[in-house]
Design a protein around this motif. Structure first.
Motif, PDB file in Angstrom:
ATOM      1  N   UNK A   1     -11.308   7.869   3.156  1.00  0.00           N
ATOM      2  CA  UNK A   1     -11.572   9.288   2.956  1.00  0.00           C
ATOM      3  C   UNK A   1     -10.314  10.110   2.773  1.00  0.00           C
ATOM      4  N   UNK A   2      -9.190   9.619   3.248  1.00  0.00           N
ATOM      5  CA  UNK A   2      -7.939  10.363   3.122  1.00  0.00           C
ATOM      6  C   UNK A   2      -6.782   9.404   2.869  1.00  0.00           C
ATOM      7  N   UNK A   3      -6.765   8.784   1.672  1.00  0.00           N
ATOM      8  CA  UNK A   3      -5.685   7.834   1.422  1.00  0.00           C
ATOM      9  C   UNK A   3      -4.339   8.526   1.367  1.00  0.00           C
ATOM     10  N   UNK A   4      -3.325   7.788   1.741  1.00  0.00           N
ATOM     11  CA  UNK A   4      -1.971   8.326   1.684  1.00  0.00           C
ATOM     12  C   UNK A   4      -1.597   8.626   0.239  1.00  0.00           C
ATOM     13  N   UNK A   5      -0.682   9.538   0.075  1.00  0.00           N
ATOM     14  CA  UNK A   5      -0.266   9.898  -1.271  1.00  0.00           C
ATOM     15  C   UNK A   5       0.324   8.694  -1.982  1.00  0.00           C
ATOM     16  N   UNK A   6       0.003   8.570  -3.260  1.00  0.00           N
ATOM     17  CA  UNK A   6       0.569   7.492  -4.060  1.00  0.00           C
ATOM     18  C   UNK A   6      -0.196   6.184  -3.978  1.00  0.00           C
ATOM     19  N   UNK A   7      -1.278   6.132  -3.194  1.00  0.00           N
ATOM     20  CA  UNK A   7      -2.017   4.885  -3.084  1.00  0.00           C
ATOM     21  C   UNK A   7      -3.104   4.815  -4.135  1.00  0.00           C
ATOM     22  N   UNK A   8      -3.494   3.590  -4.450  1.00  0.00           N
ATOM     23  CA  UNK A   8      -4.562   3.343  -5.408  1.00  0.00           C
ATOM     24  C   UNK A   8      -5.719   2.703  -4.660  1.00  0.00           C
ATOM     25  N   UNK A   9      -6.535   3.510  -4.005  1.00  0.00           N
ATOM     26  CA  UNK A   9      -7.667   2.999  -3.266  1.00  0.00           C
ATOM     27  C   UNK A   9      -7.248   2.214  -2.032  1.00  0.00           C
ATOM     28  N   UNK A  10      -8.198   1.390  -1.559  1.00  0.00           N
ATOM     29  CA  UNK A  10      -7.965   0.625  -0.334  1.00  0.00           C
ATOM     30  C   UNK A  10      -6.819  -0.364  -0.488  1.00  0.00           C
ATOM     31  N   UNK A  11      -6.746  -1.046  -1.618  1.00  0.00           N
ATOM     32  CA  UNK A  11      -5.675  -2.033  -1.831  1.00  0.00           C
ATOM     33  C   UNK A  11      -4.311  -1.344  -1.798  1.00  0.00           C
ATOM     34  N   UNK A  12      -4.206  -0.199  -2.411  1.00  0.00           N
ATOM     35  CA  UNK A  12      -2.950   0.546  -2.400  1.00  0.00           C
ATOM     36  C   UNK A  12      -2.583   1.007  -1.001  1.00  0.00           C
ATOM     37  N   UNK A  13      -3.602   1.396  -0.222  1.00  0.00           N
ATOM     38  CA  UNK A  13      -3.345   1.828   1.150  1.00  0.00           C
ATOM     39  C   UNK A  13      -2.825   0.673   1.994  1.00  0.00           C
ATOM     40  N   UNK A  14      -3.379  -0.525   1.784  1.00  0.00           N
ATOM     41  CA  UNK A  14      -2.915  -1.687   2.545  1.00  0.00           C
ATOM     42  C   UNK A  14      -1.472  -2.021   2.175  1.00  0.00           C
ATOM     43  N   UNK A  15      -1.151  -1.995   0.888  1.00  0.00           N
ATOM     44  CA  UNK A  15       0.224  -2.273   0.451  1.00  0.00           C
ATOM     45  C   UNK A  15       1.179  -1.229   1.043  1.00  0.00           C
ATOM     46  N   UNK A  16       0.781   0.035   0.999  1.00  0.00           N
ATOM     47  CA  UNK A  16       1.628   1.087   1.561  1.00  0.00           C
ATOM     48  C   UNK A  16       1.769   0.911   3.074  1.00  0.00           C
ATOM     49  N   UNK A  17       0.694   0.486   3.726  1.00  0.00           N
ATOM     50  CA  UNK A  17       0.743   0.222   5.157  1.00  0.00           C
ATOM     51  C   UNK A  17       1.710  -0.909   5.484  1.00  0.00           C
ATOM     52  N   UNK A  18       1.623  -2.003   4.725  1.00  0.00           N
ATOM     53  CA  UNK A  18       2.535  -3.130   4.944  1.00  0.00           C
ATOM     54  C   UNK A  18       3.989  -2.687   4.780  1.00  0.00           C
ATOM     55  N   UNK A  19       4.250  -1.894   3.743  1.00  0.00           N
ATOM     56  CA  UNK A  19       5.613  -1.416   3.496  1.00  0.00           C
ATOM     57  C   UNK A  19       6.079  -0.490   4.622  1.00  0.00           C
ATOM     58  N   UNK A  20       5.175   0.324   5.130  1.00  0.00           N
ATOM     59  CA  UNK A  20       5.531   1.240   6.220  1.00  0.00           C
ATOM     60  C   UNK A  20       5.828   0.482   7.502  1.00  0.00           C
TER      61      UNK A  20
ATOM     62  N   UNK B   1       9.041 -13.089   3.538  1.00  0.00           N
ATOM     63  CA  UNK B   1       7.954 -12.508   2.749  1.00  0.00           C
ATOM     64  C   UNK B   1       8.495 -11.335   1.940  1.00  0.00           C
ATOM     65  N   UNK B   2       8.303 -11.392   0.635  1.00  0.00           N
ATOM     66  CA  UNK B   2       8.684 -10.291  -0.249  1.00  0.00           C
ATOM     67  C   UNK B   2       7.423  -9.487  -0.539  1.00  0.00           C
ATOM     68  N   UNK B   3       7.339  -8.295   0.013  1.00  0.00           N
ATOM     69  CA  UNK B   3       6.135  -7.487  -0.156  1.00  0.00           C
ATOM     70  C   UNK B   3       5.866  -7.121  -1.603  1.00  0.00           C
ATOM     71  N   UNK B   4       6.881  -7.176  -2.450  1.00  0.00           N
ATOM     72  CA  UNK B   4       6.668  -6.916  -3.874  1.00  0.00           C
ATOM     73  C   UNK B   4       5.824  -8.018  -4.517  1.00  0.00           C
ATOM     74  N   UNK B   5       5.766  -9.185  -3.869  1.00  0.00           N
ATOM     75  CA  UNK B   5       4.982 -10.296  -4.389  1.00  0.00           C
ATOM     76  C   UNK B   5       3.576 -10.377  -3.799  1.00  0.00           C
ATOM     77  N   UNK B   6       3.254  -9.466  -2.879  1.00  0.00           N
ATOM     78  CA  UNK B   6       1.945  -9.484  -2.214  1.00  0.00           C
ATOM     79  C   UNK B   6       0.916  -8.799  -3.102  1.00  0.00           C
ATOM     80  N   UNK B   7      -0.227  -9.451  -3.252  1.00  0.00           N
ATOM     81  CA  UNK B   7      -1.338  -8.880  -4.020  1.00  0.00           C
ATOM     82  C   UNK B   7      -2.511  -8.669  -3.078  1.00  0.00           C
ATOM     83  N   UNK B   8      -3.065  -7.476  -3.084  1.00  0.00           N
ATOM     84  CA  UNK B   8      -4.229  -7.160  -2.271  1.00  0.00           C
ATOM     85  C   UNK B   8      -5.361  -6.787  -3.212  1.00  0.00           C
ATOM     86  N   UNK B   9      -6.487  -7.434  -3.036  1.00  0.00           N
ATOM     87  CA  UNK B   9      -7.676  -7.091  -3.840  1.00  0.00           C
ATOM     88  C   UNK B   9      -8.796  -6.660  -2.932  1.00  0.00           C
ATOM     89  N   UNK B  10      -9.653  -5.828  -3.475  1.00  0.00           N
ATOM     90  CA  UNK B  10     -10.800  -5.356  -2.679  1.00  0.00           C
ATOM     91  C   UNK B  10     -12.085  -5.703  -3.377  1.00  0.00           C
TER      92      UNK B  10
END
Length: 83
Positions: free
Chosen positions: A19-38, A74-83
């Motif tokens: 309901x309130x994704x962080x700025x710059x995210x692309x849906x749930x997958x983007x939020x997870x990637x941003x979370x991992x980076x954070x 682990x290189x987070x740039x190589x991580x792929x998250x799908x929903x």
């Protein structure tokens, strides 16, 4: 440490909301990637901006997890998250 980081991220990821994704995210997958980076950056404020229940986040634990992905190779740039 690797397992601790994975468990912590899964617990925090479970608190992510669509309901309130962080700025710059692309849906749930983007939020997870941003979370991992954070988490990797050790940025508790950024983690709290992503999750629905920021009061449940233990900033001390986020600090402990800082750099743990890189430490485990682990290189987070190589991580792929799908929903």
């Amino acid at each position: 440490m690797k397992h601790l980081a994975a468990v912590a991220v899964l617990m925090v990821a479970a608190a992510c909301g669509s309901d309130a994704p962080a700025s710059g995210t692309d849906g749930a997958a983007g939020a997870v990637i941003e979370l991992l980076a954070s988490v990797e950056a050790g940025s508790c404020p950024d983690v709290k901006d992503i999750v629905v229940t920021p009061d449940a986040i233990d900033c001390e634990q986020i600090g402990v997890l800082r750099g743990s992905y890189a430490d485990d190779g682990v290189d987070l740039d190589d991580v792929t998250v799908t929903t």
